[in-house]
Motif scaffolding. Structure first.
Motif, PDB file in Angstrom:
ATOM      1  N   PHE A  80       1.434  -1.059   0.106  1.00 56.14           N
ATOM      2  CA  PHE A  80      -0.357  -0.098  -0.013  1.00 56.14           C
ATOM      3  C   PHE A  80       0.605   0.788   0.084  1.00 56.14           C
ATOM      4  O   PHE A  80       0.030   2.525  -0.207  1.00 56.14           O
ATOM      5  CB  PHE A  80      -0.587   0.271   1.058  1.00 56.14           C
ATOM      6  N   GLY A  81       2.162   1.035   0.438  1.00 52.17           N
ATOM      7  CA  GLY A  81       3.280   2.464   0.286  1.00 52.17           C
ATOM      8  C   GLY A  81       3.192   2.783   1.473  1.00 52.17           C
ATOM      9  O   GLY A  81       3.327   1.999   2.228  1.00 52.17           O
ATOM     10  N   SER A  82       3.023   4.207   1.391  1.00 51.19           N
ATOM     11  CA  SER A  82       3.395   4.836   2.847  1.00 51.19           C
ATOM     12  C   SER A  82       2.217   4.674   3.401  1.00 51.19           C
ATOM     13  O   SER A  82       1.031   4.014   3.661  1.00 51.19           O
ATOM     14  CB  SER A  82       3.615   6.107   2.748  1.00 51.19           C
ATOM     15  N   LEU A  83       2.569   4.565   5.449  1.00 48.64           N
ATOM     16  CA  LEU A  83       1.784   4.927   5.882  1.00 48.64           C
ATOM     17  C   LEU A  83       0.199   5.734   5.613  1.00 48.64           C
ATOM     18  O   LEU A  83      -0.758   5.515   5.363  1.00 48.64           O
ATOM     19  CB  LEU A  83       1.739   5.306   7.321  1.00 48.64           C
ATOM     20  N   LEU A  84       0.463   6.884   4.912  1.00 47.35           N
ATOM     21  CA  LEU A  84      -0.110   7.493   4.589  1.00 47.35           C
ATOM     22  C   LEU A  84      -1.287   7.264   3.230  1.00 47.35           C
ATOM     23  O   LEU A  84      -2.489   7.402   3.161  1.00 47.35           O
ATOM     24  CB  LEU A  84       0.330   8.805   4.035  1.00 47.35           C
ATOM     25  N   GLU A  85      -0.542   6.695   2.562  1.00 52.64           N
ATOM     26  CA  GLU A  85      -1.389   5.890   1.042  1.00 52.64           C
ATOM     27  C   GLU A  85      -1.899   4.877   1.879  1.00 52.64           C
ATOM     28  O   GLU A  85      -2.518   4.766   1.168  1.00 52.64           O
ATOM     29  CB  GLU A  85      -0.393   6.008   0.299  1.00 52.64           C
ATOM     30  N   THR A  86      -2.149   4.034   2.549  1.00 55.05           N
ATOM     31  CA  THR A  86      -2.566   2.946   3.175  1.00 55.05           C
ATOM     32  C   THR A  86      -3.947   3.667   3.421  1.00 55.05           C
ATOM     33  O   THR A  86      -5.139   3.195   3.085  1.00 55.05           O
ATOM     34  CB  THR A  86      -1.843   2.451   4.505  1.00 55.05           C
ATOM     35  N   TYR A  87      -3.540   4.414   4.161  1.00 60.15           N
ATOM     36  CA  TYR A  87      -4.903   5.009   4.936  1.00 60.15           C
ATOM     37  C   TYR A  87      -5.398   5.532   4.033  1.00 60.15           C
ATOM     38  O   TYR A  87      -7.297   5.978   3.612  1.00 60.15           O
ATOM     39  CB  TYR A  87      -4.559   6.040   5.856  1.00 60.15           C
ATOM     40  N   GLU A  88      -4.931   6.711   2.588  1.00 58.94           N
ATOM     41  CA  GLU A  88      -5.741   6.905   1.465  1.00 58.94           C
ATOM     42  C   GLU A  88      -6.676   5.828   0.706  1.00 58.94           C
ATOM     43  O   GLU A  88      -7.925   6.204  -0.188  1.00 58.94           O
ATOM     44  CB  GLU A  88      -5.266   7.960   0.594  1.00 58.94           C
ATOM     45  N   GLU A  89      -5.510   5.126   1.264  1.00 58.41           N
ATOM     46  CA  GLU A  89      -6.462   3.826  -0.170  1.00 58.41           C
ATOM     47  C   GLU A  89      -7.939   3.630   0.595  1.00 58.41           C
ATOM     48  O   GLU A  89      -8.536   2.979   0.148  1.00 58.41           O
ATOM     49  CB  GLU A  89      -5.443   2.508  -0.069  1.00 58.41           C
ATOM     50  N   SER A  90      -7.644   3.314   2.413  1.00 58.89           N
ATOM     51  CA  SER A  90      -8.411   2.744   3.190  1.00 58.89           C
ATOM     52  C   SER A  90     -10.284   4.090   2.792  1.00 58.89           C
ATOM     53  O   SER A  90     -11.423   3.142   2.110  1.00 58.89           O
ATOM     54  CB  SER A  90      -8.470   2.872   4.854  1.00 58.89           C
ATOM     55  N   LEU A  91      -9.729   5.012   2.881  1.00 58.16           N
ATOM     56  CA  LEU A  91     -10.909   6.374   2.369  1.00 58.16           C
ATOM     57  C   LEU A  91     -11.267   6.343   1.177  1.00 58.16           C
ATOM     58  O   LEU A  91     -12.074   5.945   0.606  1.00 58.16           O
ATOM     59  CB  LEU A  91     -10.250   7.830   2.547  1.00 58.16           C
ATOM     60  N   ALA A  92     -10.384   5.574   0.276  1.00 53.92           N
ATOM     61  CA  ALA A  92     -10.814   5.757  -1.269  1.00 53.92           C
ATOM     62  C   ALA A  92     -12.211   4.024  -0.860  1.00 53.92           C
ATOM     63  O   ALA A  92     -13.141   4.366  -1.918  1.00 53.92           O
ATOM     64  CB  ALA A  92      -9.651   5.318  -2.362  1.00 53.92           C
ATOM     65  N   HIS A  93     -11.883   3.337  -0.180  1.00 58.47           N
ATOM     66  CA  HIS A  93     -12.498   1.885  -0.509  1.00 58.47           C
ATOM     67  C   HIS A  93     -13.732   2.468   0.233  1.00 58.47           C
ATOM     68  O   HIS A  93     -14.938   1.664  -0.246  1.00 58.47           O
ATOM     69  CB  HIS A  93     -11.430   1.163   0.190  1.00 58.47           C
ATOM     70  N   GLU A  94     -13.625   3.068   1.423  1.00 52.66           N
ATOM     71  CA  GLU A  94     -14.725   3.407   2.515  1.00 52.66           C
ATOM     72  C   GLU A  94     -16.301   4.452   1.213  1.00 52.66           C
ATOM     73  O   GLU A  94     -17.129   4.293   1.315  1.00 52.66           O
ATOM     74  CB  GLU A  94     -14.786   4.173   3.013  1.00 52.66           C
ATOM     75  N   GLN A  95     -15.595   5.459   0.493  1.00 50.05           N
ATOM     76  CA  GLN A  95     -16.102   5.634  -0.676  1.00 50.05           C
ATOM     77  C   GLN A  95     -16.698   5.272  -1.550  1.00 50.05           C
ATOM     78  O   GLN A  95     -18.193   5.359  -1.753  1.00 50.05           O
ATOM     79  CB  GLN A  95     -15.314   7.671  -1.444  1.00 50.05           C
TER      80      GLN A  95
END
Length: 170
Positions: A80-95
């Motif tokens: 998933f990349g950096s920790l920030l990128e991991t959470y950005e992926e999480s947000l995109a998934h939730e959206q």
């Protein structure tokens, strides 16, 4: 009793909830591998929450005497990349999940299936909370950037997340 088309769509959502659990388990493993035990804990609890969501739909289908059809769960990404990128992926998934649930909710209204609509409103409200929580974490991660001490502090805070008892029978 719910229609066959609504049953089919709820079974598809059931699969999406299992995939959500699967992707969060993958994110947890990724964070563990990258020495973010707090984030790993946060994502592991998110995995458990998503399993509860799947069980809620499963129980609803059973309670409606509808046929449960389990489908293959797609393989989640493992990097998933950096920790920030991991959470950005999480947000995109939730959206994406929010979009799916809103469309399903719209369909329940169109069918005048008020029981299913009521079930789905719980999920719609849950998505508001999910997106807000992940957005807040992303904001904090952006604030500290690549600062190791800041990342350590955020990871420590994420590790304090505890399980919340839920009533999945609804």
């Amino acid at each position: 009793m719910i229609s066959k088309k609504m049953t089919k769509q709820l079974n598809e959502q059931l699969n999406k909830e299992f995939y959500s659990a699967y992707i969060y388990l993958s994110m947890s493993a990724y964070c563990n591998r990258n020495d973010f035990p707090g984030a790993a804990n946060w994502f592991l609890l998110q995995y458990e929450e998503e399993q509860d969501h799947a069980t809620r739909i499963y129980n609803y289908l059973i309670g409606q005497d509808a046929k449960v059809v389990l489908q293959e769960v797609a393989k989640p990404p493992k990097n998933f990349g950096s920790l920030l990128e991991t959470y950005e992926e999480s947000l995109a998934h939730e959206q994406d999940m929010t979009k799916n649930l809103n469309e399903l909710s719209d369909y329940a209204l169109k069918e005048k299936d008020h029981a299913t609509y009521n079930l789905l409103q719980w999920f719609v409200n849950e998505q508001v909370e999910e997106e807000a929580t992940v957005s807040e974490i992303i904001s904090k991660l952006k604030m500290v950037g690549g600062d190791g001490y800041g990342l350590l502090m955020i990871d420590s805070e994420l590790g304090k997340r505890a399980t919340i008892d839920s009533d999945i029978s609804q």
